[in-house]
Design a protein around this motif. Sequence first.
Motif, PDB file in Angstrom:
ATOM      1  N   GLY A  89       0.820  -1.205   0.000  1.00 34.47           N
ATOM      2  CA  GLY A  89       0.000   0.000   0.000  1.00 34.47           C
ATOM      3  C   GLY A  89       0.848   1.245   0.000  1.00 34.47           C
ATOM      4  O   GLY A  89       2.072   1.197   0.145  1.00 34.47           O
ATOM      5  N   HIS A  90       0.176   2.355  -0.156  1.00 32.95           N
ATOM      6  CA  HIS A  90       0.880   3.631  -0.228  1.00 32.95           C
ATOM      7  C   HIS A  90       1.497   4.014   1.121  1.00 32.95           C
ATOM      8  O   HIS A  90       0.965   3.707   2.194  1.00 32.95           O
ATOM      9  CB  HIS A  90      -0.067   4.744  -0.670  1.00 32.95           C
ATOM     10  CG  HIS A  90      -0.461   4.637  -2.112  1.00 32.95           C
ATOM     11  ND1 HIS A  90       0.414   4.279  -3.097  1.00 32.95           N
ATOM     12  CD2 HIS A  90      -1.658   4.854  -2.733  1.00 32.95           C
ATOM     13  CE1 HIS A  90      -0.201   4.286  -4.269  1.00 32.95           C
ATOM     14  NE2 HIS A  90      -1.477   4.621  -4.063  1.00 32.95           N
ATOM     15  N   ILE A 125      -3.709  -1.243  -0.575  1.00 29.22           N
ATOM     16  CA  ILE A 125      -4.308   0.037  -0.222  1.00 29.22           C
ATOM     17  C   ILE A 125      -3.803   1.033  -1.256  1.00 29.22           C
ATOM     18  O   ILE A 125      -2.686   1.553  -1.170  1.00 29.22           O
ATOM     19  CB  ILE A 125      -3.935   0.467   1.199  1.00 29.22           C
ATOM     20  CG1 ILE A 125      -4.469  -0.549   2.211  1.00 29.22           C
ATOM     21  CG2 ILE A 125      -4.483   1.861   1.494  1.00 29.22           C
ATOM     22  CD1 ILE A 125      -4.104  -0.237   3.653  1.00 29.22           C
ATOM     23  N   ALA A 126      -4.602   1.236  -2.283  1.00 28.47           N
ATOM     24  CA  ALA A 126      -4.178   2.072  -3.400  1.00 28.47           C
ATOM     25  C   ALA A 126      -5.364   2.336  -4.313  1.00 28.47           C
ATOM     26  O   ALA A 126      -6.345   1.591  -4.318  1.00 28.47           O
ATOM     27  CB  ALA A 126      -3.059   1.401  -4.191  1.00 28.47           C
ATOM     28  N   GLU A 127      -5.268   3.395  -5.100  1.00 29.52           N
ATOM     29  CA  GLU A 127      -6.269   3.678  -6.112  1.00 29.52           C
ATOM     30  C   GLU A 127      -6.067   2.738  -7.299  1.00 29.52           C
ATOM     31  O   GLU A 127      -5.074   2.012  -7.370  1.00 29.52           O
ATOM     32  CB  GLU A 127      -6.168   5.134  -6.589  1.00 29.52           C
ATOM     33  CG  GLU A 127      -4.895   5.451  -7.376  1.00 29.52           C
ATOM     34  CD  GLU A 127      -3.695   5.724  -6.481  1.00 29.52           C
ATOM     35  OE1 GLU A 127      -2.624   6.036  -7.034  1.00 29.52           O
ATOM     36  OE2 GLU A 127      -3.833   5.632  -5.254  1.00 29.52           O
ATOM     37  N   GLU A 128      -7.027   2.744  -8.218  1.00 28.38           N
ATOM     38  CA  GLU A 128      -6.867   1.948  -9.430  1.00 28.38           C
ATOM     39  C   GLU A 128      -5.661   2.445 -10.205  1.00 28.38           C
ATOM     40  O   GLU A 128      -5.388   3.642 -10.274  1.00 28.38           O
ATOM     41  CB  GLU A 128      -8.127   2.039 -10.305  1.00 28.38           C
ATOM     42  CG  GLU A 128      -9.339   1.320  -9.725  1.00 28.38           C
ATOM     43  CD  GLU A 128      -9.145  -0.185  -9.684  1.00 28.38           C
ATOM     44  OE1 GLU A 128      -8.373  -0.709 -10.509  1.00 28.38           O
ATOM     45  OE2 GLU A 128      -9.769  -0.837  -8.828  1.00 28.38           O
ATOM     46  N   ALA A 129      -4.935   1.511 -10.815  1.00 30.71           N
ATOM     47  CA  ALA A 129      -3.721   1.869 -11.529  1.00 30.71           C
ATOM     48  C   ALA A 129      -4.036   2.684 -12.777  1.00 30.71           C
ATOM     49  O   ALA A 129      -5.012   2.423 -13.484  1.00 30.71           O
ATOM     50  CB  ALA A 129      -2.957   0.613 -11.915  1.00 30.71           C
ATOM     51  N   LEU A 151      -8.313  -1.813  -1.472  1.00 27.52           N
ATOM     52  CA  LEU A 151      -8.965  -0.851  -0.589  1.00 27.52           C
ATOM     53  C   LEU A 151      -8.539   0.550  -1.021  1.00 27.52           C
ATOM     54  O   LEU A 151      -7.340   0.832  -1.134  1.00 27.52           O
ATOM     55  CB  LEU A 151      -8.559  -1.101   0.869  1.00 27.52           C
ATOM     56  CG  LEU A 151      -8.819  -2.525   1.388  1.00 27.52           C
ATOM     57  CD1 LEU A 151      -8.323  -2.656   2.820  1.00 27.52           C
ATOM     58  CD2 LEU A 151     -10.287  -2.877   1.292  1.00 27.52           C
ATOM     59  N   ALA A 152      -9.492   1.397  -1.259  1.00 28.38           N
ATOM     60  CA  ALA A 152      -9.189   2.737  -1.761  1.00 28.38           C
ATOM     61  C   ALA A 152      -8.355   3.517  -0.754  1.00 28.38           C
ATOM     62  O   ALA A 152      -8.678   3.568   0.444  1.00 28.38           O
ATOM     63  CB  ALA A 152     -10.480   3.481  -2.063  1.00 28.38           C
ATOM     64  N   TYR A 153      -7.287   4.122  -1.234  1.00 27.86           N
ATOM     65  CA  TYR A 153      -6.468   4.971  -0.367  1.00 27.86           C
ATOM     66  C   TYR A 153      -7.276   6.223  -0.037  1.00 27.86           C
ATOM     67  O   TYR A 153      -7.734   6.931  -0.941  1.00 27.86           O
ATOM     68  CB  TYR A 153      -5.163   5.326  -1.081  1.00 27.86           C
ATOM     69  CG  TYR A 153      -4.330   6.343  -0.345  1.00 27.86           C
ATOM     70  CD1 TYR A 153      -3.792   6.038   0.898  1.00 27.86           C
ATOM     71  CD2 TYR A 153      -4.082   7.597  -0.892  1.00 27.86           C
ATOM     72  CE1 TYR A 153      -3.033   6.962   1.584  1.00 27.86           C
ATOM     73  CE2 TYR A 153      -3.314   8.530  -0.218  1.00 27.86           C
ATOM     74  CZ  TYR A 153      -2.786   8.209   1.015  1.00 27.86           C
ATOM     75  OH  TYR A 153      -2.036   9.130   1.690  1.00 27.86           O
ATOM     76  N   PRO A 154      -7.501   6.535   1.248  1.00 28.10           N
ATOM     77  CA  PRO A 154      -8.408   7.625   1.611  1.00 28.10           C
ATOM     78  C   PRO A 154      -7.797   9.016   1.528  1.00 28.10           C
ATOM     79  O   PRO A 154      -8.495  10.005   1.740  1.00 28.10           O
ATOM     80  CB  PRO A 154      -8.779   7.289   3.065  1.00 28.10           C
ATOM     81  CG  PRO A 154      -7.595   6.559   3.586  1.00 28.10           C
ATOM     82  CD  PRO A 154      -7.049   5.777   2.424  1.00 28.10           C
ATOM     83  N   GLY A 155      -6.510   9.116   1.233  1.00 24.83           N
ATOM     84  CA  GLY A 155      -5.877  10.436   1.153  1.00 24.83           C
ATOM     85  C   GLY A 155      -5.845  10.958  -0.264  1.00 24.83           C
ATOM     86  O   GLY A 155      -6.637  10.575  -1.128  1.00 24.83           O
ATOM     87  N   GLN A 156      -4.896  11.875  -0.514  1.00 25.08           N
ATOM     88  CA  GLN A 156      -4.742  12.418  -1.844  1.00 25.08           C
ATOM     89  C   GLN A 156      -4.323  11.310  -2.798  1.00 25.08           C
ATOM     90  O   GLN A 156      -3.659  10.348  -2.417  1.00 25.08           O
ATOM     91  CB  GLN A 156      -3.684  13.530  -1.843  1.00 25.08           C
ATOM     92  CG  GLN A 156      -4.040  14.704  -0.936  1.00 25.08           C
ATOM     93  CD  GLN A 156      -2.963  15.771  -0.977  1.00 25.08           C
ATOM     94  OE1 GLN A 156      -2.241  15.900  -1.954  1.00 25.08           O
ATOM     95  NE2 GLN A 156      -2.858  16.530   0.098  1.00 25.08           N
TER      96      GLN A 156
END
Length: 611
Positions: free
Chosen positions: A223-224, A361-365, A393-398
């Motif tokens: 994850g990020h 934990i990351a957005e779609e590539a 799981l969608a990263y909730p930050g920027q």
Amino acid sequence: MREQIINRFNSGDLARAYDLCQAGLQDRPDDFWLKHRAVLCLIRSGALERAFAAYHEYRLAEIRHDEDCLAVGARLLKALALEAHGRDFARQAVESARKYADVHARTGGHYPAINAASMFMLAGEPAQAENFAREVLYGSFVNTPATPEEAYYRHASQAEAYLLLGDLSAARSTLKEAFRQDPENHLAHATTLRQLRLLVSVLGLDADWLQALEPPRPAHFAGHIFGLGEGERQLAISSETRLRDLVDMTLARHNVGAVYGALAAGSDIIIAESALARGCELNLVLPVPVSVFVDASVRPFGDAWRARFDACLERAEKITELTSDRRILSPETINYASLVAMGMSRMRAQVLATRPLQILIAEEADPEDPHAGCGTLHDGAVWSDCGLDQVRLAYPGQRQAMAAKTQDSGLEPGFRPAMRAMLFLDIAGSSAVPDDRVPHFVRSVLKSLAACCDDLAEPPLHADSWGDGMFLAFTTVEQAARAAESLRLAFAGIDMRAEDLPTSLGLRIAGHFGPVHEGEDPLQKRPSLFGGQVAVAARIEAATVPGSIFVSEAFAAALTMSSSDFRSEYVGQIRIDAHMPEHRLYALRALPVKAAARLRRARSARPAKPV
């Protein structure tokens, strides 16, 4: 000597155990225990053809009063059958079944009876299979199970017998009872599940009922990286809390067991903490030593992460530092460590007869994202390309998360970094070649191996030799694995008797995968490879059983993520050098396209679609 051999064998040091057996046979050539143990070493190390030859050379089939010697022949034929196909499979399966039947007739045990039943069924002789299945269910077995494991195997054998007789309801209930007898013996459960999946695939029966019995699933996580607090590229405490809840739900919903990954600030640590809180086994795979990793991936993101990192590190089951590089991370080493961690989780799933999961934990590539070629987004793409289950799981930050501190991996002038799959080859016993036969040995043996290298569809990028040894380097582990198998077969095809050479000669092949330094050899004035990873490959060769291909965990893990043409069987954790840490070694075997063993490896009852 027996105690030494048993200790070496049980610790996975098969090469030394085999050597001790050979040394013992010099003084006691009729000791059938030493012969039996030598064959077991060869079977366990994947040298099946050599084991088959030794089994006949030692005339173990003639030792009728020892159950172990009786059973090893059946076991060997079963292993060979599962790697064969067509008529070869049927013939070897029948031979194995008959040998198991003979063992059962002499010992009365349920284990040889159920193996005879299953092998007869796989060989296409259902009447014989059903007879032995009924013997398992209704025969009189003198020994009462004394341990939970013995009770497990008794019930598992009965469940397998019910399956062979077509009684799925009884098979389900009996297998559930077997698992209740020894609930934490996941390796034994996995052996049974693989056997039953093979049978249901051959019999055309429903396999969905096996899903509920699968052990907890291994998972790779990534994850990020982020800091905590308010501001740009930080994550608010409330967002971290919600993210942790999502991770907890995911671990529970997907029955996750052991987890594999790094331990960078942010996502990694949150997942690791949640896994530990659930009692999951945490396995850390770091590209560089812990202190270097902390400076690049933890400390820059806040002091709070360092304390949480230390707490997870203290409770980790295993910490793997893949290199001794003291520089700050490079994108290449990050991807290397992730590939190995993903492969470890997939190998663990194969051992447990289930399917691995990836938690990101990351957005779609985004293919246009400059970071897509490294780190979390790269890991997700590699995993998806293998068709494995993934939870994102969608990263909730920027959208643009903070990255680990990296640097260009440039070296001294004249050197460049590269990832290489390396093979070291050596001919054990070559010192026994008489001096007058050495030129013939070079022409008939070494020249044959060199010709094999020349004929490879994907030749090595680098090749060197000295004496009876060879060093080859390739771009990918698949290329190296195919080359190793071609060289093994080329050597096996040489008739040593006809060449008037010692029949004790055996080819040892060792493989490793990792980052190296490419530069000019000061003495030979040509390109060569340097670094600690080269030394690892060389040291593994000395621990390899003649006739086998032993590879490092990094090699086996990387190969697992890119090829289904090979099987990597765990050998043991071996100290390959007094100045190096112990290494987990694997025996590599090529699988024919239609081999039955392929059915045993990959199939889980779980759906193969993304979650």
